[in-house]
Write an enzyme that holds these catalytic residues in place. Structure first.
Site, mmCIF file in Angstrom:
data_model
loop_
_atom_site.group_PDB
_atom_site.id
_atom_site.type_symbol
_atom_site.label_atom_id
_atom_site.label_comp_id
_atom_site.label_asym_id
_atom_site.label_seq_id
_atom_site.Cartn_x
_atom_site.Cartn_y
_atom_site.Cartn_z
ATOM 1 N N GLU A 1 0.975 -1.295 0.063
ATOM 2 C CA GLU A 1 0.063 0.115 0.076
ATOM 3 C C GLU A 1 0.966 1.385 0.095
ATOM 4 O O GLU A 1 0.447 2.478 0.702
ATOM 5 C CB GLU A 1 -0.997 0.061 1.184
HETATM 6 C C1 LIG Z 1 2.722 -9.567 -0.049
HETATM 7 C C2 LIG Z 1 2.499 -8.653 -0.942
HETATM 8 C C3 LIG Z 1 1.264 -8.256 -1.461
HETATM 9 C C4 LIG Z 1 1.010 -7.241 -2.089
HETATM 10 N N1 LIG Z 1 -0.052 -6.906 -2.614
HETATM 11 C C5 LIG Z 1 -0.445 -5.942 -3.820
HETATM 12 C C6 LIG Z 1 -1.700 -5.908 -4.540
HETATM 13 O O1 LIG Z 1 -2.745 -6.483 -3.950
HETATM 14 N N2 LIG Z 1 -1.795 -5.193 -5.504
HETATM 15 C C7 LIG Z 1 -0.658 -4.491 -5.873
HETATM 16 O O2 LIG Z 1 -0.889 -3.978 -6.890
HETATM 17 N N3 LIG Z 1 0.630 -4.568 -5.425
HETATM 18 C C8 LIG Z 1 0.717 -5.248 -4.280
HETATM 19 N N4 LIG Z 1 1.894 -5.373 -3.656
HETATM 20 C C9 LIG Z 1 3.032 -4.465 -4.101
HETATM 21 C C10 LIG Z 1 3.475 -3.756 -3.277
HETATM 22 O O3 LIG Z 1 2.626 -2.507 -3.103
HETATM 23 C C11 LIG Z 1 4.783 -3.148 -3.755
HETATM 24 O O4 LIG Z 1 5.735 -4.257 -3.547
HETATM 25 C C12 LIG Z 1 5.158 -1.784 -3.111
HETATM 26 O O5 LIG Z 1 4.476 -0.674 -3.693
HETATM 27 C C13 LIG Z 1 6.724 -1.334 -3.288
HETATM 28 O O6 LIG Z 1 6.945 -1.566 -4.800
HETATM 29 P P1 LIG Z 1 8.344 -2.583 -5.104
HETATM 30 O O7 LIG Z 1 8.048 -3.608 -4.703
HETATM 31 O O8 LIG Z 1 8.422 -2.511 -6.548
HETATM 32 O O9 LIG Z 1 9.397 -1.588 -4.658
HETATM 33 P P2 LIG Z 1 10.262 -0.516 -5.309
HETATM 34 O O10 LIG Z 1 9.225 0.580 -5.717
HETATM 35 O O11 LIG Z 1 11.155 -0.688 -6.294
HETATM 36 O O12 LIG Z 1 11.039 0.116 -4.148
HETATM 37 C C14 LIG Z 1 12.259 -0.168 -3.481
HETATM 38 C C15 LIG Z 1 12.467 0.661 -2.309
HETATM 39 O O13 LIG Z 1 13.048 1.844 -3.023
HETATM 40 C C16 LIG Z 1 12.162 2.952 -2.308
HETATM 41 N N5 LIG Z 1 11.688 4.097 -3.070
HETATM 42 C C17 LIG Z 1 11.115 3.668 -4.214
HETATM 43 N N6 LIG Z 1 10.886 4.993 -5.018
HETATM 44 C C18 LIG Z 1 11.390 5.981 -4.148
HETATM 45 C C19 LIG Z 1 11.626 7.400 -4.168
HETATM 46 N N7 LIG Z 1 10.865 7.997 -5.124
HETATM 47 N N8 LIG Z 1 12.119 7.903 -3.069
HETATM 48 C C20 LIG Z 1 12.666 7.379 -2.052
HETATM 49 N N9 LIG Z 1 12.715 6.019 -1.913
HETATM 50 C C21 LIG Z 1 11.912 5.218 -2.899
HETATM 51 C C22 LIG Z 1 11.027 2.165 -1.681
HETATM 52 O O14 LIG Z 1 10.435 2.868 -0.390
HETATM 53 C C23 LIG Z 1 11.624 0.706 -1.364
HETATM 54 O O15 LIG Z 1 12.323 0.938 -0.051
HETATM 55 C C24 LIG Z 1 1.932 -6.470 -2.640
HETATM 56 C C25 LIG Z 1 3.268 -6.968 -2.433
HETATM 57 C C26 LIG Z 1 3.510 -7.733 -1.468
HETATM 58 C C27 LIG Z 1 5.147 -8.488 -1.262
#
Ligand SMILES: Cc1cc2nc3c(=O)[nH]c(=O)nc-3n(C[C@H](O)[C@H](O)[C@H](O)COP(=O)(O)OP(=O)(O)OC[C@H]3O[C@@H](n4cnc5c(N)ncnc54)[C@H](O)[C@@H]3O)c2cc1C
Length: 587
Positions: free
Chosen positions: A438
């Site tokens: 989220e």
């Molecule tokens: C168990 C689980 C359930 C989930 N359920 C859903 C779901 O139902 N629907 C859905 O759509 N998604 C879902 N997700 C996805 C989840 O919302 C994302 O994993 C999350 O939004 C982070 O995206 P990412 O994993 O690509 O990390 P990234 O976006 O690659 O981020 C990696 C790190 O970089 C940091 N970061 C990224 N951009 C910036 C910035 N601009 N400034 C500073 N720091 C930054 C982040 O805070 C994080 O620490 C789920 C994930 C999991 C693991």
């Protein structure tokens, strides 16, 4: 298996004594939601969570869902429990009676969300996203779509998902690739892959309603070209019955650290039929209706897991004997570990944060209802500003504190916390997702600082600080010592706010590197504000329930002496700037 007794007494205390928001009490449709009704609901909620849902936590963890011949089969016991869950109407608690819901306010449904998170977060997620999707459809879809989809979702016969994330697009949704091709009949063909989709597929409901973000073929790149589509797993006929399978299939189930009972899926959309919801290219705005409410609920997940971790730690500390306590006069060779100052401090840390969070959440639930339902637009807007300010705070504080509390709970249990016997390590693993999904907690902090401190209606944060300053300067002699402590930290937060606002203009890296600290400082102060409200009642009503109120006053004392001072550390550390961070060269 961990023990769990739903904290109904504390919840009823909040409902009876702190439901004092004048604007909330003016909402006509909630006038009949009285104490007796809510007590009945919470007693029943306690029974289903303690007796039926709690055992599913272990079952889901040990036997995660499996993908068999293209169908996801949920963990043992889930189907039976889900059937009872929807038959008893729990999914429809806060939904509109027009679509078959029970129309309960968030002041009540938030308590249920907390209990369910304590009992089994993995099980909760199957219904949680349905409510999220319901809210989004309710606000943005046409009446025709609402009439077809909402009654089945409210009944729990169909569930919902939100499909944003792709392999190369997580936080940065502007990178989204899933495409939507318009058809002559006005529907769209949706193609692409979504990953990490909670409850993406399962065998609990007869249909699954996916809310999918995709880019129409003629839309621009970036976030301004994203639209929202409703894509059912099974196509729904005009008479509301399901017919053929749509072009959505499950590629795999993610193998996760925690919430193993929740089926987190890779979904492939292959020219699946989709219906646009809300205006074209404004999909992110529509999805954010769902996500904003959802973020508060994720905060509540952290609170619920903290509560069960605390209850088990307290119980264990009262029965585990090790070492001699400093003050004990007993002849025993060993004392209970609860008699050691360090363990006692740890338990009070958990308790004071949890009860403060619950009171803060209750305050926010009232504000949320005012923002959605008050008849006066100006009042709605003011409440909405406060909700928007506090949403990232509640999401982040409660889930980060959940990590601290589940880790401390493991520490109280010693080696038995680390091994699987007591189920404590599972709480830590289950909670670990809450600061990530989220919108990660870091992104919440950025959102707070760069977007929420100031909005079109001016400085919300200044209005908030004025409000809490006013609330803490109560004449009551007994509250004064708390108010004096509180004033010190409000002052620090005010200085921190001026500093960070200046940095937003002149040194963005300084502000970015301070966001997390700023959010924590605001979070600890907000919880203290909630405690002041609790103290006001505790002193006033003291003689009517001495044991209960004395416990509150002593717990608050710990919060003000041991937890609130963390505000100063966050301020001091963050305001050292960021040159030495940004200039550092990693080898
Ligand atoms: C168990 C689980 C359930 C989930 N359920 C859903 C779901 O139902 N629907 C859905 O759509 N998604 C879902 N997700 C996805 C989840 O919302 C994302 O994993 C999350 O939004 C982070 O995206 P990412 O994993 O690509 O990390 P990234 O976006 O690659 O981020 C990696 C790190 O970089 C940091 N970061 C990224 N951009 C910036 C910035 N601009 N400034 C500073 N720091 C930054 C982040 O805070 C994080 O620490 C789920 C994930 C999991 C693991």
């Amino acid at each position: 298996m961990p023990i769990y007794i739903a904290p109904v007494e504390d919840m009823m205390f909040l409902f009876d004594k702190l439901r004092n928001n004048k604007n909330y009490n003016e909402i006509e449709k909630y006038k009949e939601v009285n104490s007796e009704l809510v007590k009945n609901i919470l007693d029943e909620a306690a029974k289903i969570n303690q007796n039926i849902i709690l055992p599913l936590a272990k079952s889901g963890d040990e036997n995660p869902p499996i993908l068999e011949n293209g169908v996801v089969r949920t963990s043992p016991g889930y189907k039976e429990a889900y059937k009872k869950f929807i038959e008893d109407g729990w999914i429809s608690l806060s939904c509109d009676p027009k679509y078959g819901g029970q129309g309960m306010p968030k002041t009540v449904s938030a308590f249920f969300d907390e209990m369910l998170s304590s009992a089994s977060l993995a099980f909760k997620l199957y219904s949680e996203l349905t409510i999220g999707a319901y809210n989004c459809i309710l606000r943005h879809a046409s009446d025709e779509i609402k009439d077809i989809y909402l009654p089945k979702m409210v009944e729990g016969k169909w569930s919902g998902t939100m499909c944003l994330t792709e392999s190369l697009c997580g936080t940065d949704l502007g990178l989204l690739k899933t495409k939507a091709e318009e058809q002559p009949d006005g529907t769209y063909k949706i193609s692409g892959q979504k990953i990490f989709i909670t409850s993406g597929d399962h065998d609990l409901t007869e249909n699954i309603i996916h809310l999918v973000l995709a880019r129409a073929t003629d839309s621009p790149k970036g976030t301004n070209g994203i639209s929202l589509f409703l894509v059912p797993k099974f196509i729904v006929k005009e008479d509301g019955n399901v017919s053929s399978r749509n072009g959505v299939s499950t590629g795999s189930i993610e193998n996760k650290m925690g919430i193993k009972g929740s089926a987190t899926c890779v979904l492939n959309f292959d020219e699946a039929t989709g219906y646009m919801i809300g205006p074209k290219n404004r999909g992110l705005n529509s999805m954010f209706t769902m996500m904003n409410l959802e973020r508060i609920v994720v905060g509540i997940q952290g609170l619920g897991i903290s509560e069960i971790a605390y209850q088990n730690s307290l119980s264990y500390a009262k029965e585990r004997k090790q070492g001699k306590a400093n003050y004990t006069k007993s002849e025993n060779e060993t004392d209970f570990i609860i008699d050691h100052a360090d363990i006692k401090k740890s338990l009070l840390n958990m308790k004071s944060i949890i009860e403060g969070e619950r009171a803060l959440c209750f305050w926010l639930s009232q504000q949320t209802e005012v923002s959605l339902n008050h008849k006066d637009e100006k009042v709605r807007q003011e409440a909405s500003d406060l909700v928007s300010l506090m949403t990232p705070v509640v999401k982040t504080m409660f889930t980060d504190m959940g990590m601290e509390i589940t880790s401390d709970a493991m520490q109280v249990h010693g080696g038995y916390g680390y091994t699987k016997d007591q189920g404590i390590e599972q709480l830590y693993r289950d909670n670990r997702i809450t600061p990530i999904y989220e919108g990660t907690n870091s992104i919440q902090a950025i959102d707070l600082v760069f977007r929420k401190l100031v909005n079109k209606n001016g400085n919300i944060i200044d209005r908030y600080l004025d409000m809490i300053k006013n609330d803490c300067n109560i004449g009551d002699e007994k509250i004064k010592p708390f108010g004096e402590d509180f004033n010190i930290y409000i002052e620090i937060l005010s200085n921190f706010t001026s500093w960070i606002k200046e940095k937003i203009q002149n040194s963005k890296d300084d502000a970015s590197a301070a966001c997390n600290d700023y959010l924590k400082a605001l979070g600890f102060v907000s919880i203290a504000h909630a405690w002041i409200k609790v103290l006001e009642v505790s002193f006033k009503d003291y003689d009517n329930n001495k044991d209960f109120y004395e416990d509150k006053i002593q717990t608050a004392k710990f919060y003000f002496k041991r937890v609130l001072p963390r505000v100063e550390n966050h301020f001091k550390s963050a305001t050292t700037g960021s040159d030495y961070i940004m200039n550092f060269k990693f080898k």
